[in-house]
Scaffold this motif. Structure first.
Motif, PDB file in Angstrom:
ATOM      1  N   CYS A 179       0.841  -1.205   0.000  1.00  0.00           N
ATOM      2  CA  CYS A 179       0.000   0.000   0.000  1.00  0.00           C
ATOM      3  C   CYS A 179       0.875   1.253   0.000  1.00  0.00           C
ATOM      4  N   VAL A 180       1.896   1.246   0.827  1.00  0.00           N
ATOM      5  CA  VAL A 180       2.832   2.375   0.887  1.00  0.00           C
ATOM      6  C   VAL A 180       3.571   2.475  -0.446  1.00  0.00           C
ATOM      7  N   ALA A 181       3.917   1.327  -1.023  1.00  0.00           N
ATOM      8  CA  ALA A 181       4.623   1.313  -2.317  1.00  0.00           C
ATOM      9  C   ALA A 181       3.738   1.922  -3.412  1.00  0.00           C
ATOM     10  N   LEU A 182       2.436   1.610  -3.378  1.00  0.00           N
ATOM     11  CA  LEU A 182       1.500   2.188  -4.357  1.00  0.00           C
ATOM     12  C   LEU A 182       1.501   3.708  -4.285  1.00  0.00           C
ATOM     13  N   TYR A 183       1.487   4.213  -3.046  1.00  0.00           N
ATOM     14  CA  TYR A 183       1.490   5.667  -2.849  1.00  0.00           C
ATOM     15  C   TYR A 183       2.761   6.275  -3.462  1.00  0.00           C
ATOM     16  N   HIS A 184       3.889   5.652  -3.183  1.00  0.00           N
ATOM     17  CA  HIS A 184       5.156   6.179  -3.702  1.00  0.00           C
ATOM     18  C   HIS A 184       5.244   6.055  -5.232  1.00  0.00           C
ATOM     19  N   ASP A 185       4.642   5.003  -5.794  1.00  0.00           N
ATOM     20  CA  ASP A 185       4.628   4.843  -7.259  1.00  0.00           C
ATOM     21  C   ASP A 185       3.883   6.014  -7.906  1.00  0.00           C
ATOM     22  N   ALA A 186       2.736   6.357  -7.311  1.00  0.00           N
ATOM     23  CA  ALA A 186       1.944   7.472  -7.847  1.00  0.00           C
ATOM     24  C   ALA A 186       2.722   8.778  -7.746  1.00  0.00           C
ATOM     25  N   GLU A 187       3.425   8.938  -6.629  1.00  0.00           N
ATOM     26  CA  GLU A 187       4.218  10.162  -6.425  1.00  0.00           C
ATOM     27  C   GLU A 187       5.329  10.245  -7.478  1.00  0.00           C
ATOM     28  N   LYS A 188       6.011   9.110  -7.712  1.00  0.00           N
ATOM     29  CA  LYS A 188       7.109   9.090  -8.701  1.00  0.00           C
ATOM     30  C   LYS A 188       6.609   9.381 -10.104  1.00  0.00           C
ATOM     31  N   LEU A 189       5.389   8.944 -10.387  1.00  0.00           N
ATOM     32  CA  LEU A 189       4.789   9.156 -11.694  1.00  0.00           C
ATOM     33  C   LEU A 189       4.528  10.644 -11.962  1.00  0.00           C
ATOM     34  N   GLY A 190       4.405  11.428 -10.856  1.00  0.00           N
ATOM     35  CA  GLY A 190       4.134  12.863 -11.012  1.00  0.00           C
ATOM     36  C   GLY A 190       2.701  13.235 -10.712  1.00  0.00           C
ATOM     37  N   CYS A 191       1.965  12.356 -10.002  1.00  0.00           N
ATOM     38  CA  CYS A 191       0.573  12.673  -9.637  1.00  0.00           C
ATOM     39  C   CYS A 191       0.560  13.761  -8.569  1.00  0.00           C
ATOM     40  N   GLN A 192      -0.427  14.664  -8.662  1.00  0.00           N
ATOM     41  CA  GLN A 192      -0.535  15.747  -7.667  1.00  0.00           C
ATOM     42  C   GLN A 192      -1.293  15.280  -6.419  1.00  0.00           C
ATOM     43  N   LEU A 193      -2.151  14.259  -6.579  1.00  0.00           N
ATOM     44  CA  LEU A 193      -2.864  13.662  -5.441  1.00  0.00           C
ATOM     45  C   LEU A 193      -2.863  12.154  -5.643  1.00  0.00           C
ATOM     46  N   VAL A 194      -3.056  11.412  -4.541  1.00  0.00           N
ATOM     47  CA  VAL A 194      -3.132   9.950  -4.628  1.00  0.00           C
ATOM     48  C   VAL A 194      -4.423   9.504  -3.942  1.00  0.00           C
ATOM     49  N   ARG A 195      -5.199   8.649  -4.643  1.00  0.00           N
ATOM     50  CA  ARG A 195      -6.458   8.149  -4.063  1.00  0.00           C
ATOM     51  C   ARG A 195      -6.410   6.628  -4.013  1.00  0.00           C
ATOM     52  N   LEU A 196      -6.409   6.102  -2.802  1.00  0.00           N
ATOM     53  CA  LEU A 196      -6.414   4.649  -2.601  1.00  0.00           C
ATOM     54  C   LEU A 196      -7.722   4.274  -1.913  1.00  0.00           C
ATOM     55  N   LEU A 197      -8.488   3.404  -2.559  1.00  0.00           N
ATOM     56  CA  LEU A 197      -9.783   2.982  -2.021  1.00  0.00           C
ATOM     57  C   LEU A 197      -9.772   1.465  -1.880  1.00  0.00           C
ATOM     58  N   ARG A 198     -10.395   0.972  -0.833  1.00  0.00           N
ATOM     59  CA  ARG A 198     -10.417  -0.487  -0.636  1.00  0.00           C
ATOM     60  C   ARG A 198     -11.830  -0.904  -0.268  1.00  0.00           C
ATOM     61  N   VAL A 199     -12.269  -2.004  -0.838  1.00  0.00           N
ATOM     62  CA  VAL A 199     -13.603  -2.520  -0.510  1.00  0.00           C
ATOM     63  C   VAL A 199     -13.525  -3.130   0.890  1.00  0.00           C
ATOM     64  N   ALA A 200     -14.298  -2.551   1.830  1.00  0.00           N
ATOM     65  CA  ALA A 200     -14.250  -3.035   3.224  1.00  0.00           C
ATOM     66  C   ALA A 200     -14.938  -4.395   3.331  1.00  0.00           C
ATOM     67  N   THR A 201     -14.302  -5.310   4.054  1.00  0.00           N
ATOM     68  CA  THR A 201     -14.910  -6.623   4.280  1.00  0.00           C
ATOM     69  C   THR A 201     -15.302  -6.791   5.742  1.00  0.00           C
ATOM     70  N   GLU A 202     -14.750  -5.931   6.601  1.00  0.00           N
ATOM     71  CA  GLU A 202     -15.122  -5.941   8.029  1.00  0.00           C
ATOM     72  C   GLU A 202     -14.926  -4.536   8.602  1.00  0.00           C
ATOM     73  N   ARG A 203     -15.582  -4.254   9.726  1.00  0.00           N
ATOM     74  CA  ARG A 203     -15.542  -2.902  10.298  1.00  0.00           C
ATOM     75  C   ARG A 203     -14.130  -2.509  10.736  1.00  0.00           C
ATOM     76  N   GLU A 204     -13.326  -3.518  11.082  1.00  0.00           N
ATOM     77  CA  GLU A 204     -11.958  -3.214  11.524  1.00  0.00           C
ATOM     78  C   GLU A 204     -11.122  -2.539  10.438  1.00  0.00           C
ATOM     79  N   ASP A 205     -11.542  -2.691   9.199  1.00  0.00           N
ATOM     80  CA  ASP A 205     -10.822  -2.050   8.093  1.00  0.00           C
ATOM     81  C   ASP A 205     -10.793  -0.526   8.253  1.00  0.00           C
ATOM     82  N   ASN A 206     -11.793   0.030   8.962  1.00  0.00           N
ATOM     83  CA  ASN A 206     -11.852   1.491   9.131  1.00  0.00           C
ATOM     84  C   ASN A 206     -10.746   1.996  10.053  1.00  0.00           C
ATOM     85  N   ALA A 207     -10.404   1.214  11.063  1.00  0.00           N
ATOM     86  CA  ALA A 207      -9.289   1.599  11.940  1.00  0.00           C
ATOM     87  C   ALA A 207      -7.970   1.436  11.178  1.00  0.00           C
TER      88      ALA A 207
END
Length: 804
Positions: free
Chosen positions: A356-384
């Motif tokens: 997940c951290v690597a994805l963020y850095h990949d987007a940054e290296k590409l030259g993106c001005q913002l990064v949006r990572l979304l995940r389909v929640a399977t349990e409430r603990e995903d929010n924490a």
């Protein structure tokens, strides 16, 4: 389109802007709008041809025949482009349909913005009175303009003024509608050309972290993007006019595509801009009809088209071909790229994974001005887990792109509420169901949840001054507060006094106050900090709390702005003035293209109080460099003139911007044009130092042949002697004076004040409605028919015009 063809959109700031498109698309009118907005010379193909050859194009054709005319026309057109490469707006007419000129434009577009103007073809047929064969030829010729331009703008018709052709205004010179050409599109196209040329950067009208227009949504707290699908717009399941509030941006998700969809998407972007008045995010649903995958040519075509439309944000899928992504980033111009990855359960990736951290850095290296990572929640603990991931990214040393990260689906709603920037939301105006991963909460629900979970605090707002018992502000502000899902209150204190202000203004739950006479001066002297506008005007009408840390150090203004809806110890007050914003909005809205502000424009302000100061400042900010002031007590007018001339000498390189008129018997000064901007700032309940409330304009001051705008800032009574006089003059002399009464400014400054104090986008229509419902004039309250008539015109040039 092959990815190597993606155009560059990085130009010199002064590079000339070129407009192309078929007859009737609005090149002449919009060229004039663009030249005015950018303060540039406007060059038209017809005028330039005559300048070079000495005859009109029609005369040349008659004299030399079509073959010689076409040769000369191409020669002159390419000369026009080559000789005016900077600081111009250039209109290309029929010549742009010839191959040599198209080839020349393609080369030109590597260094200059070339905008293809598009318009509804049926409207053009009606406007030009063309037969079906002629319109078919026009329609077939237009797509070639897309190949020799790097931007596109869809010229949307004004929907409110039925029966008035947008290109001509009313044919009746005495009508208030007479001088309005493309009035609604004037605002849209002004913003568009300022954005693509970079003219809006560092040239802001406000310059304050508290003003929503000035601070992009990714730098504010708890901002929302309303998701609208292109299929919903096509199915008419979106009530467009309701989208004006409930989001800080609007995301158009393109979920249909075929070769004919380009014009449809262009129109949808223009409609969303017109109605929502917020930045547009364009994204693609790759699983949809005609798109299939993120690497398909269709997907790339949509992204390229989004860059042509100069959307403020473009979402790219990080799974896409890296060479394609690099091309898009290179061709982005002023558009910000949001690198996105949606993590499906099948991917097996959780928020705690290093990938997940690597994805963020990949987007940054590409030259993106913002990064949006979304995940389909399977349990409430995903929010924490997502909150932990967000904190990890935020704690990285140095500057990094803002992160949008939350869980999608029903189980992810908690993380959607707490995600700080550009959370996807739905809106009551959207009646379709969407798909299971589309947003399920509206902005007001998210805001309400933030208050219920104690992330945000209920604050108290007040109106302070001597005559506030009949103020329209509580009704207007409380309706907006409730509409946005906030828990604040706005009220009139029981026993208003300066001592009460000291007590209320130090309460940890103090949110801010509107300040009216007679306390503006006393409060002005008690401020710890003020905006440069309040400083320049020398008057305030709004105060806001300044908070800080436990050790007594104050937060920066940027931090104060992001903590607006949180209680805490008050260490001082910040002063702002929204009167000038209201006045500036009213002038801009009602100013016709023929009265566009130029070096010759003259303003006139009646009165010398705080409102008169705000009116002078608004005119100066709009570029008017010659303002006259008249006040019955001349010494007060001289004080105001001295104040602004001193300010102007250091700000606008002009020694004398304000001059005093001594008597209503005097002729208008011979060295100045008659005024086309007039603001009457005579209070409804004048004191002995002000002109009488029954003030009328001396006839010898009303010589403007093109009329202009008259703002009456008093609203008790609403129909003042000045407005009655101006209606009479308009009728008798046929001059297109546009009149704005006091309620319009009350509403506009209140809208600006609400956004300043709360940081939420104001529901304009609702606030306007509350003012109209609660206003009690000499003849009682407005009836529903009058309210509806005025409301339908709110934000349009004729809605507030007083008619006999």
């Amino acid at each position: 389109m092959h990815h190597s063809e993606i155009a560059s959109r990085t130009f010199d700031r002064d590079a000339s802007l070129v407009l192309v498109g078929i007859r009737g698309c609005g090149k002449r009118s919009l060229g004039f709008v663009a030249a005015t907005a950018l303060k540039r010379r406007f060059i038209t193909e017809d005028h330039y041809f005559k300048e070079v050859t000495g005859v009109t194009r029609h005369e040349y054709l008659q004299r030399y025949g079509s073959q010689e005319f076409q040769r000369r026309d191409i020669e002159v057109l390419t000369m026009m482009l080559d000789n005016h490469r900077s600081r111009c707006v250039i209109e290309c007419g029929l010549g742009s349909l010839t191959r040599p000129v198209q080839d020349h434009l393609r080369r030109y577009a590597t260094t200059n913005p070339v905008v293809h103007l598009v318009r509804d073809i049926n409207y053009i047929q009606q406007l030009l009175g063309l037969d079906n064969q002629s319109i078919r030829l026009l329609r077939e010729g237009d797509p070639v303009h897309r190949t020799c331009s790097n931007f596109e703008f869809y010229n949307v018709e004004d929907q409110t003024r039925v029966g008035i052709p947008s290109d001509g205004g009313s044919p009746d010179r005495r009508s208030a509608d007479y001088s309005f050409k493309l009035q609604d599109v004037k605002e849209d196209f002004t913003r568009f050309v300022q954005f693509i040329t970079g003219a809006d950067v560092n040239h802001s009208s406000y310059d304050s972290p508290f003003v929503l227009l000035e601070t992009p949504p990714e730098l504010r707290s708890f901002t929302h993007a309303i998701l609208v699908r292109s299929s919903d717009l096509m199915a008419n399941t979106v009530h467009l006019e309701e989208l004006e509030s409930g989001g800080d941006a609007i995301e158009l998700c393109v979920d249909r595509w075929d070769p004919d969809m380009a014009v449809t998407v262009s129109k949808q972007v223009s409609l969303l801009r017109r109605n929502a008045r917020t930045p547009v995010i364009l994204s693609v649903d790759p699983s949809s009809t005609g798109i299939k995958t993120v690497d398909s040519p269709a997907c790339l075509n949509i992204l390229e088209h989004g860059l042509r439309l100069a959307v403020e944000y473009l979402v790219v899928d990080l799974d896409q071909d890296q060479a394609q992504l690099a091309q898009i980033v290179r061709g982005r111009g002023k558009t910000k790229i949001i690198g996105q990855q949606i993590l499906k359960p099948s991917s097996g990736i959780t928020w705690g994974d290093k990938s997940c951290v690597a994805l963020y850095h990949d987007a940054e290296k590409l030259g993106c001005q913002l990064v949006r990572l979304l995940r389909v929640a399977t349990e409430r603990e995903d929010n924490a887990a997502v909150a932990e991931f967000t904190n990890k990214i935020r704690s990285l040393p140095g500057e990094h792109p803002p992160l949008i990260a939350y869980n999608i689906g029903r189980l992810g709603r908690t993380s959607q509420v707490f995600n700080s920037i550009l959370t996807g939301v739905t809106h009551p105006a959207i009646t379709s169901t969407g798909n299971e991963y589309d947003p399920q909460i509206a902005s007001r629900d998210a805001v309400r949840a933030l208050f219920q979970s104690y992330m945000l605090d209920p604050l108290q707002f007040y109106i302070l001054g001597a005559s506030v018992a009949y103020s329209l502000s509580p009704a207007m502000h409380n309706a907006a507060i409730q509409h946005c899902g906030m828990s604040h209150t706005y009220s009139i204190p029981d026993s208003p006094s300066l001592a009460a202000l000291e007590r209320l203004g130090r309460d940890p739950h103090f949110g801010g106050a509107s300040v009216v006479q007679p306390w503006r001066v006393q409060v002005y002297q008690k401020l710890a900090s003020k905006s440069r506008h309040a400083e320049a005007i020398g008057a305030i009408n709004t105060i806001m709390p300044l908070r800080g840390r436990a050790d007594g150090t104050m937060f920066s203004l940027q931090e104060q702005a992001s903590r607006r809806n949180q209680a805490g110890r008050v260490l001082g007050w910040y002063g702002e003035n929204t009167d000038w914003v209201g006045i500036m909005t009213c002038i801009t809205r009602h100013l016709s293209p023929r009265n566009a502000i130029s070096a010759r424009t003259t303003g006139l302000v009646i009165g010398a109080g705080g409102m008169a100061r705000a009116a002078i400042y608004a005119m100066l900010r709009l570029g008017c460099r010659r303002v006259f002031i008249y006040n019955r007590t001349q010494s007060h007018a001289e004080d105001v003139a001295r104040h602004f001339n001193s300010w102007a000498s250091s700000q606008v390189d002009s020694a004398e911007v304000v001059r005093v008129l001594r008597s209503t018997q005097d002729d208008w000064p011979i060295d100045a044009c008659p005024p086309s901007l007039i603001a009457s700032c005579v209070p409804a309940d004048p004191d002995r130092d002000e002109p009488p409330a029954n003030f009328e304009m001396p006839m010898q001051w009303l010589g403007s042949p093109t009329g202009g705008v008259v703002l009456e800032l008093a609203y008790k009574p609403l129909d003042t002697p000045l407005l009655r006089q101006m209606r009479r003059i308009r009728s008798e002399m046929g001059r297109p004076w546009v009149l704005s009464d006091g309620l319009e400014n009350v509403t506009e400054q209140g809208i600006a004040q609400f956004e300043l104090m709360t940081g939420r986008k104001a529901p304009r229509r609702l606030m306007t409605l509350e003012v109209l419902r609660n206003y009690e004039g000499e003849s009682g309250r407005f009836d529903e028919k009058t309210i509806q008539a005025r409301l339908d015109g709110a934000g349009s040039p004729i809605g507030w015009v007083n008619k006999e």
